[in-house]
Motif scaffolding. Structure first.
Motif, PDB file in Angstrom:
ATOM      1  N   PRO A   1    -138.731  -4.298 -69.157  1.00  0.00           N
ATOM      2  CA  PRO A   1    -138.613  -4.282 -67.700  1.00  0.00           C
ATOM      3  C   PRO A   1    -138.413  -5.681 -67.117  1.00  0.00           C
ATOM      4  O   PRO A   1    -138.910  -6.673 -67.649  1.00  0.00           O
ATOM      5  CB  PRO A   1    -139.963  -3.693 -67.245  1.00  0.00           C
ATOM      6  N   PHE A   2    -137.694  -5.745 -65.999  1.00  0.00           N
ATOM      7  CA  PHE A   2    -137.605  -6.995 -65.248  1.00  0.00           C
ATOM      8  C   PHE A   2    -139.016  -7.418 -64.837  1.00  0.00           C
ATOM      9  O   PHE A   2    -139.843  -6.601 -64.438  1.00  0.00           O
ATOM     10  CB  PHE A   2    -136.742  -6.820 -63.997  1.00  0.00           C
ATOM     11  N   GLY A   3    -139.283  -8.707 -64.956  1.00  0.00           N
ATOM     12  CA  GLY A   3    -140.581  -9.247 -64.583  1.00  0.00           C
ATOM     13  C   GLY A   3    -141.618  -9.223 -65.684  1.00  0.00           C
ATOM     14  O   GLY A   3    -142.681  -9.827 -65.536  1.00  0.00           O
ATOM     15  N   SER A   4    -141.338  -8.548 -66.786  1.00  0.00           N
ATOM     16  CA  SER A   4    -142.309  -8.466 -67.874  1.00  0.00           C
ATOM     17  C   SER A   4    -142.304  -9.748 -68.700  1.00  0.00           C
ATOM     18  O   SER A   4    -141.393 -10.581 -68.588  1.00  0.00           O
ATOM     19  CB  SER A   4    -142.004  -7.268 -68.772  1.00  0.00           C
ATOM     20  N   SER A   5    -143.310  -9.912 -69.533  1.00  0.00           N
ATOM     21  CA  SER A   5    -143.374 -11.073 -70.416  1.00  0.00           C
ATOM     22  C   SER A   5    -142.187 -11.037 -71.378  1.00  0.00           C
ATOM     23  O   SER A   5    -141.980 -10.047 -72.083  1.00  0.00           O
ATOM     24  CB  SER A   5    -144.681 -11.068 -71.198  1.00  0.00           C
ATOM     25  N   GLY A   6    -141.401 -12.117 -71.377  1.00  0.00           N
ATOM     26  CA  GLY A   6    -140.208 -12.156 -72.209  1.00  0.00           C
ATOM     27  C   GLY A   6    -139.118 -11.220 -71.748  1.00  0.00           C
ATOM     28  O   GLY A   6    -138.213 -10.890 -72.525  1.00  0.00           O
ATOM     29  N   GLY A   7    -139.188 -10.787 -70.493  1.00  0.00           N
ATOM     30  CA  GLY A   7    -138.240  -9.812 -69.968  1.00  0.00           C
ATOM     31  C   GLY A   7    -136.854 -10.370 -69.715  1.00  0.00           C
ATOM     32  O   GLY A   7    -136.568 -11.543 -69.995  1.00  0.00           O
ATOM     33  N   PRO A   8    -135.955  -9.533 -69.164  1.00  0.00           N
ATOM     34  CA  PRO A   8    -134.565  -9.949 -68.959  1.00  0.00           C
ATOM     35  C   PRO A   8    -134.436 -11.134 -68.011  1.00  0.00           C
ATOM     36  O   PRO A   8    -135.238 -11.314 -67.090  1.00  0.00           O
ATOM     37  CB  PRO A   8    -133.906  -8.696 -68.358  1.00  0.00           C
ATOM     38  N   GLY A   9    -133.398 -11.929 -68.251  1.00  0.00           N
ATOM     39  CA  GLY A   9    -133.046 -13.031 -67.365  1.00  0.00           C
ATOM     40  C   GLY A   9    -131.572 -12.949 -67.017  1.00  0.00           C
ATOM     41  O   GLY A   9    -130.963 -11.874 -67.066  1.00  0.00           O
ATOM     42  N   PHE A  10    -130.992 -14.094 -66.701  1.00  0.00           N
ATOM     43  CA  PHE A  10    -129.573 -14.140 -66.347  1.00  0.00           C
ATOM     44  C   PHE A  10    -128.674 -14.403 -67.555  1.00  0.00           C
ATOM     45  O   PHE A  10    -127.458 -14.389 -67.431  1.00  0.00           O
ATOM     46  CB  PHE A  10    -129.334 -15.197 -65.268  1.00  0.00           C
ATOM     47  N   GLY A  11    -129.278 -14.671 -68.712  1.00  0.00           N
ATOM     48  CA  GLY A  11    -128.495 -14.811 -69.933  1.00  0.00           C
ATOM     49  C   GLY A  11    -127.704 -16.102 -70.042  1.00  0.00           C
ATOM     50  O   GLY A  11    -126.697 -16.154 -70.750  1.00  0.00           O
ATOM     51  N   TRP A  12    -128.161 -17.167 -69.401  1.00  0.00           N
ATOM     52  CA  TRP A  12    -127.398 -18.412 -69.424  1.00  0.00           C
ATOM     53  C   TRP A  12    -127.644 -19.194 -70.709  1.00  0.00           C
ATOM     54  O   TRP A  12    -128.777 -19.328 -71.175  1.00  0.00           O
ATOM     55  CB  TRP A  12    -127.787 -19.283 -68.231  1.00  0.00           C
ATOM     56  N   ASP A  13    -126.566 -19.731 -71.259  1.00  0.00           N
ATOM     57  CA  ASP A  13    -126.645 -20.627 -72.414  1.00  0.00           C
ATOM     58  C   ASP A  13    -126.933 -22.057 -71.955  1.00  0.00           C
ATOM     59  O   ASP A  13    -126.676 -22.419 -70.790  1.00  0.00           O
ATOM     60  CB  ASP A  13    -125.325 -20.616 -73.190  1.00  0.00           C
ATOM     61  N   ASP A  14    -127.447 -22.884 -72.872  1.00  0.00           N
ATOM     62  CA  ASP A  14    -127.571 -24.310 -72.592  1.00  0.00           C
ATOM     63  C   ASP A  14    -126.187 -24.892 -72.305  1.00  0.00           C
ATOM     64  O   ASP A  14    -125.174 -24.409 -72.826  1.00  0.00           O
ATOM     65  CB  ASP A  14    -128.188 -25.034 -73.785  1.00  0.00           C
ATOM     66  N   VAL A  15    -126.155 -25.926 -71.488  1.00  0.00           N
ATOM     67  CA  VAL A  15    -124.882 -26.509 -71.047  1.00  0.00           C
ATOM     68  C   VAL A  15    -124.716 -27.922 -71.598  1.00  0.00           C
ATOM     69  O   VAL A  15    -125.633 -28.747 -71.536  1.00  0.00           O
ATOM     70  CB  VAL A  15    -124.789 -26.512 -69.512  1.00  0.00           C
ATOM     71  N   ASP A  16    -123.528 -28.184 -72.126  1.00  0.00           N
ATOM     72  CA  ASP A  16    -123.105 -29.530 -72.521  1.00  0.00           C
ATOM     73  C   ASP A  16    -122.042 -29.995 -71.543  1.00  0.00           C
ATOM     74  O   ASP A  16    -121.030 -29.307 -71.355  1.00  0.00           O
ATOM     75  CB  ASP A  16    -122.530 -29.531 -73.942  1.00  0.00           C
ATOM     76  N   ALA A  17    -122.268 -31.139 -70.908  1.00  0.00           N
ATOM     77  CA  ALA A  17    -121.324 -31.664 -69.923  1.00  0.00           C
ATOM     78  C   ALA A  17    -120.830 -33.041 -70.362  1.00  0.00           C
ATOM     79  O   ALA A  17    -121.624 -33.888 -70.788  1.00  0.00           O
ATOM     80  CB  ALA A  17    -121.979 -31.759 -68.550  1.00  0.00           C
ATOM     81  N   TYR A  18    -119.534 -33.252 -70.222  1.00  0.00           N
ATOM     82  CA  TYR A  18    -118.886 -34.510 -70.605  1.00  0.00           C
ATOM     83  C   TYR A  18    -118.226 -35.100 -69.364  1.00  0.00           C
ATOM     84  O   TYR A  18    -117.504 -34.405 -68.642  1.00  0.00           O
ATOM     85  CB  TYR A  18    -117.852 -34.269 -71.699  1.00  0.00           C
ATOM     86  N   LYS A  19    -118.465 -36.389 -69.120  1.00  0.00           N
ATOM     87  CA  LYS A  19    -118.021 -37.021 -67.888  1.00  0.00           C
ATOM     88  C   LYS A  19    -117.323 -38.345 -68.168  1.00  0.00           C
ATOM     89  O   LYS A  19    -117.778 -39.123 -69.017  1.00  0.00           O
ATOM     90  CB  LYS A  19    -119.230 -37.289 -66.977  1.00  0.00           C
ATOM     91  N   ILE A  20    -116.239 -38.594 -67.469  1.00  0.00           N
ATOM     92  CA  ILE A  20    -115.590 -39.897 -67.483  1.00  0.00           C
ATOM     93  C   ILE A  20    -115.358 -40.326 -66.037  1.00  0.00           C
ATOM     94  O   ILE A  20    -115.152 -39.496 -65.150  1.00  0.00           O
ATOM     95  CB  ILE A  20    -114.254 -39.895 -68.262  1.00  0.00           C
TER      96      ILE A  20
END
Length: 443
Positions: free
Chosen positions: A323-342
């Motif tokens: 269920p939403f809100g439960s321990s370890g429950g669903p989230g938005f499913g986002w991956d870690d982000v790698d950003a490169y800047k010049i």
């Protein structure tokens, strides 16, 4: 003892500057309180702070030339020659929508656009030079945010079963989220010659409101605290530490680490966010190099990592069978982000500087999680930026920055309260424009 005496003397001398800072802070808080939050984003983190940082696409871990460097690498303010105050406001225009095609399903067919497209985002920073090669700093800034605002659009699915409302994208009437994150940071940096170090304790405030998702109440651990409960506040503490090294004149290496913030829970949305309303701010780190090609021309290259997986409400898959809100429950499913800047900056004279930058980041959202991310379509991957600084008077400057993030989209199958719908495709899409205007004053 010498350092304590220096700081005590510095505090006494900087009282007028603090008075001005507090006046600006009041304006900042007033604007932040009434403005929905959204930012030129790498995921939902801002890709730069202040007029200079925005113009450089967030690069500058090894080249902080104004007070707003506190927000990237606090060590960099040790290199400032003068005390200064920097104030900026960004006018941010994110254009977000989603398109649904295929078999009948839950979300409305065709294209649906989010409303409210202009957001003011303030920033304020102060750096004050102390004796003994020390520098104190303060900053009030928006870290990141999300906003969607969908009207109560016609939706044939809302009449096919008992649902909270006869219209809306999730059959709950008007729908969307509004998440604001603000950082209140102090900093101390010390210049040891070829090495500068800095530390910045940070107080963070989050404000959230969610609407129109009550149809998922049967899949929530706490349906009463799932949707439409107004604004809720969350607070917490963290820190940023940084170092800048200049092994040879004109070449610098810099790096900074920002801790994870253990935030208080959003109790009014304990049935939406995983772990009973938990919404921690994930850690991030950034490293970069800067080279003075000439005394007037500097080039920069940075890498930034944002660890969204540390915050379950953001990083957990939306398809977790809990269920939403439960321990370890669903989230938005986002991956870690790698950003490169010049980025590059050309200081044509004492009163004119020209800047440009580009940033590319990995995609945080996968096709498996598009349905829930209709509420948070943080799909942008490229930022093109430019800006300038124009000096006037005695130690003052007017600054501006422009940002363009082209269309980016992610597609996947619809997942409704009844389960996956393989015959129906959802595409979330966004592009962004931003204008930042700033003033800088030497003290």
């Amino acid at each position: 003892m010498a350092l304590i005496a220096s700081c005590s003397s510095g505090f006494a001398e900087m009282r007028p500057a603090i008075s001005r800072l507090l006046t600006g802070a009041s304006a900042f808080l007033a604007l932040a309180a009434v403005a929905p939050a959204a930012h030129a984003t790498e995921g939902y983190f801002s890709n730069g702070v202040g007029a200079r940082g925005k113009a450089l696409a967030g690069a500058g871990a090894a080249d902080g030339r104004d007070a707003t460097a506190i927000n990237v690498n606090p060590a960099s303010i040790a290199t400032l020659e003068d005390s200064e105050i920097a104030i900026a406001v960004s006018l941010f225009n994110p254009n977000r929508d989603f398109t649904v095609t295929g078999d009948p399903g839950f979300l409305p067919a065709g294209n649906t656009e989010s409303n409210v497209d202009i957001f003011p985002i303030p920033n304020l920073a102060l750096a004050y030079k102390l004796g003994g090669n020390g520098t104190l700093g303060f900053s009030l800034s928006g870290n990141g945010g999300l906003n969607t605002n969908y009207s109560a659009v016609a939706n044939p699915a809302c009449g096919t079963m008992p649902l909270p409302a006869p219209d809306g994208i999730f059959c709950g009437g008007e729908a969307g989220v509004n998440m604001m994150q603000a950082f209140f940071a102090a900093a101390y940096a010390h210049d040891f010659g070829a090495v500068r170090v800095g530390v910045s304790p940070i107080f963070a405030v989050q404000r959230f409101r969610g609407r129109g998702v009550a149809a998922f109440g049967g899949f929530s651990a706490d349906p009463a605290n799932l949707s439409d409960n107004g604004h809720d506040i969350s607070t917490g503490f963290g820190a940023r530490v940084g170092i800048e090294v200049e092994p040879v004149d004109g070449f610098r290496i810099g790096g900074a680490y920002q801790t994870k913030f253990a935030m208080s829970e959003f109790d009014d949305y304990a049935g939406l966010f995983a772990d009973q309303g938990d919404f921690d701010i994930p850690s991030t780190w950034q490293v970069g190099v800067a080279a003075d090609v000439t005394p007037q021309f500097t080039v920069m290259a940075d890498y930034r990592r944002i660890n969204y997986s540390e915050a379950g409400s953001v990083g957990n898959s939306s398809r977790i069978m809990a269920p939403f809100g439960s321990s370890g429950g669903p989230g938005f499913g986002w991956d870690d982000v790698d950003a490169y800047k010049i980025a590059a900056e050309y200081r044509a004279s004492d009163t004119l500087a020209l800047r440009a930058g580009y940033a590319h980041n990995s995609q945080p959202i996968s096709g498996d999680d598009v349905t829930i991310n209709v509420l948070a379509p943080g799909v942008i991957q490229d930022h093109f930026t430019a800006g300038a600084s124009f000096g006037f008077g005695s130690g003052a400057a007017f600054e501006l920055a422009l940002m363009y993030a082209p269309d980016e989209s992610v597609s996947g199958i619809e997942v409704s309260p009844l389960g996956p719908n393989p015959g129906r495709t959802v595409e979330i899409e966004m592009n962004q424009l931003e204008l930042t205007l700033g003033l800088k004053f030497k003290l």
